[in-house]
Design a protein around this motif. Sequence first.
Motif, short mmCIF file in Angstrom:
data_model
loop_
_atom_site.label_atom_id
_atom_site.label_comp_id
_atom_site.label_asym_id
_atom_site.label_seq_id
_atom_site.Cartn_x
_atom_site.Cartn_y
_atom_site.Cartn_z
N ARG A 1 0.84 -1.21 0.00
CA ARG A 1 0.00 0.00 0.00
C ARG A 1 0.87 1.26 0.00
N ALA A 2 2.01 1.21 0.68
CA ALA A 2 2.93 2.35 0.64
C ALA A 2 3.47 2.55 -0.77
N ALA A 3 3.86 1.45 -1.42
CA ALA A 3 4.37 1.54 -2.79
C ALA A 3 3.31 2.08 -3.73
N GLY A 4 2.05 1.83 -3.41
CA GLY A 4 0.96 2.30 -4.26
C GLY A 4 0.55 3.73 -4.01
N GLY A 5 1.19 4.41 -3.06
CA GLY A 5 0.95 5.84 -2.89
C GLY A 5 0.22 6.28 -1.64
N ALA A 6 -0.07 5.37 -0.71
CA ALA A 6 -0.74 5.78 0.52
C ALA A 6 0.06 6.89 1.20
N GLY A 7 -0.63 7.96 1.60
CA GLY A 7 0.07 9.07 2.24
C GLY A 7 0.37 8.80 3.69
N VAL A 8 -0.63 8.27 4.41
CA VAL A 8 -0.49 7.92 5.82
C VAL A 8 -0.95 6.47 5.97
N LEU A 9 -0.19 5.70 6.73
CA LEU A 9 -0.52 4.29 6.96
C LEU A 9 -0.45 4.03 8.46
N ALA B 1 10.44 -3.24 10.92
CA ALA B 1 10.46 -3.81 9.58
C ALA B 1 9.48 -3.09 8.66
N VAL B 2 8.31 -2.72 9.20
CA VAL B 2 7.34 -1.97 8.40
C VAL B 2 7.92 -0.61 8.03
N ALA B 3 8.54 0.06 9.00
CA ALA B 3 9.14 1.37 8.74
C ALA B 3 10.19 1.28 7.64
N GLU B 4 11.01 0.26 7.70
CA GLU B 4 12.07 0.08 6.71
C GLU B 4 11.48 -0.20 5.33
N ALA B 5 10.46 -1.03 5.26
CA ALA B 5 9.87 -1.40 3.97
C ALA B 5 9.13 -0.22 3.33
N CYS B 6 8.56 0.66 4.13
CA CYS B 6 7.78 1.78 3.61
C CYS B 6 8.60 3.04 3.38
N VAL C 1 3.98 8.20 5.52
CA VAL C 1 4.03 8.42 6.96
C VAL C 1 3.42 7.20 7.63
N VAL C 2 4.23 6.49 8.41
CA VAL C 2 3.80 5.23 9.02
C VAL C 2 3.66 5.41 10.53
N LEU C 3 2.49 5.07 11.04
CA LEU C 3 2.16 5.26 12.44
C LEU C 3 1.72 3.94 13.06
N ALA C 4 1.94 3.79 14.35
CA ALA C 4 1.48 2.62 15.10
C ALA C 4 0.11 2.91 15.68
N GLY C 5 -0.84 2.03 15.44
CA GLY C 5 -2.13 2.14 16.11
C GLY C 5 -2.02 1.61 17.53
N LEU C 6 -2.50 2.38 18.51
CA LEU C 6 -2.45 1.99 19.91
C LEU C 6 -3.84 2.06 20.52
N SER D 1 11.29 2.31 17.09
CA SER D 1 11.27 1.42 15.93
C SER D 1 11.42 2.16 14.61
N GLY D 2 11.43 3.47 14.66
CA GLY D 2 11.61 4.25 13.45
C GLY D 2 10.33 4.70 12.79
N LEU D 3 9.19 4.53 13.46
CA LEU D 3 7.93 5.02 12.91
C LEU D 3 7.84 6.53 13.08
N HIS D 4 6.91 7.14 12.36
CA HIS D 4 6.74 8.59 12.44
C HIS D 4 5.93 9.02 13.66
N GLY D 5 5.26 8.07 14.31
CA GLY D 5 4.44 8.42 15.47
C GLY D 5 3.39 7.36 15.71
N VAL D 6 2.28 7.77 16.33
CA VAL D 6 1.23 6.82 16.72
C VAL D 6 -0.14 7.44 16.49
N GLU D 7 -1.13 6.56 16.44
CA GLU D 7 -2.53 6.99 16.44
C GLU D 7 -3.23 6.34 17.63
N VAL D 8 -3.85 7.15 18.47
CA VAL D 8 -4.56 6.67 19.66
C VAL D 8 -5.99 6.32 19.26
N GLN D 9 -6.41 5.12 19.66
CA GLN D 9 -7.74 4.62 19.32
C GLN D 9 -8.75 5.05 20.38
#
Length: 639
Positions: A44-52, A81-86, A92-97, A153-161
């Motif tokens: 999905r990152a390769a396909g152009g997703a702006g935020v994941l 690993a997700v951060a590295e792949a994207c 912009v890759v975030l962890a859902g919490l 882990s190298g992510l850009h941040g988090v999203e609080v649920q």
Amino acid sequence: MALTEGIGIGTSRAPSRVLFGPHETNLARERDISDRHVAYYAARAAGGAGVLVTETASVHDSDRPYERAPLARDCGPGWAAVAEACRPHGTVVLAGLGHSGSQGSSAFSQRALWAPSRVPDVASRELPMEMDQRHVDALVAGFGAGAEAAMRSGLHGVEVQAGQFSLVRQFLSGLTNQRGDEYGSDRTRLLREVLAAVREAAGTGIVGLRLSCDELAPWAGITPEAAPEIVEAAVEWIDYLVVVRGSAMGASATHPDLHTEPGFNIDLCRDVRAAVAGRVPVVLQGSVVDPDQAQRVLDDGAADLVEMTRAQIAEPDLVALLRAGERERIRPCVLCNQKCRVRDNRNPLVSCVANPVAGHETEEPPMIGLPDSRSPAEADPVLVVGGGPAGMEAARVLASQGRPVELVERADRLGGMASRAAEVGGRGRLRELVDWQSAELRRLGVRVRLGVEAGENDLTDREVLVATGSAPGPRSYEIRGGTVLDVTELLDGAETADPVLVFDPVGDAVGVGIAELLAGRGSATAIVTQDQVVGTQLAITGDLADANARLQRAGVALQKRSLLREVHADHVVLEDVFTAERREVPAATVVHCGHRLPDTSLPAERRAGDNVAPRTVHEAILEGRRAAQRMSVPVGGPR
């Protein structure tokens, strides 16, 4: 602002305004972020997703809402690993919490569920424990620790649920928070404490908030009128806000199926964005799967970004195709929920009826071009017999490898049973998938001949795949008079006499949809099922309660816990599955919606779809794809 344009979020910049949101996948091996997750997100990152945003991870081990639910303390290596792949794609890759609270499950933890108050969950009926200050402190600390791990882990941040399945939302709502302490008198207190802890741990990283702004329970829950006050309490700590709806009171509300029109949250999102007054970007969530609708939302000022999660499950390259000016090549999401809604006790992996590769990226065999490096003109021709979803997918895959393909279909249109299903009550969106497959065949130069009945003489001198679909199955009841129609005969225009009885031994969308269709025409309609509720299989898609409500509003008589035993000229005989007591019910026409059998009228070594075993459109497309792959040499393959 264009959907494909970048946008600044906090200290980062997303390459597009399309968000791929957190959702259950069952891709974990235990409670981690696995290699399957990595491949899924990277596509999905390769396909152009702006935020994941990765699948929501529980911030405390008291929460295990489903067996493969990620646990934040176990996710560090996977997040890295997700951060590295994207990273190469700029996403912009975030962890859902989050924490599910009383909407979780005690089946795996064997511990009492956490909740603000002792209010039984409306779905599970389980009574949770009331959290004391020690539990609240542990929860807040868990959110902070999860955010710290995500940043390491190298992510850009988090999203609080704080959306539908969320303990934080349960503290915000009068439905579930009946406390007499400070967390009851000020229901936003826990939210503020959680966000403050996450902000401190994230530092300059992004902190997003997914917030239910309408619990659809106006007598006590969070309402659209109350949402701005909650947002005001949170906005100083966050970098963006996702506006969602739903709670335990409406399990199907957040990700409804195709009976709900896309964009259902637009007005709610617009109102919340006005309250935010430009302080942070606001994201619309609401079954948006059409890029044109997403662009209109941005143009109208209802949101700054649009979540298109299911659209990108179906089409990972959605943004890339828009940028390339190839809008017509975007594989449609039909919002059926059949394979992407996986929060159930079967533990299925996330996938998509239109794109069976979704969720199985690590298993998809590579495709390698043509055997012997021959040119397309020199490649062996292939005949595909049958123009349903299986046949069209096989033809598409073969043609995308350069094979010359001819497809013959005995009907005067493509689509097979999928086209028929699109005529059934509320399922018209399935037509979009048939139209997309048809357009792809034209683009790839497949020769399509309609109204052609293939015979055995046509199956020589070239490779052949038979995908001729299905035929009506056997009847498990005696026919002593009256009219019995197969569902296909009804859809082909056969006339019915009232009253009409729909026999549904399967319990999926077909029987329910046919009953809705007949009732909508004004027919006196009843539906018969051996189950305790009508349409039991619709629990998988989230439509079970809504479907039964629609049937009752339409005046359909529900003949439950019953087997059809005899059909007569003016009535049928039903048998109670528990007592074996028989009763007569008026009926002049019976519409049979039972299982079908493969159409084996043509001999074949290679078969696909319903010609193997009639099931859903997902299996048809999946088997058509696999059959095509077996007919070629596998390296790089069709999308």
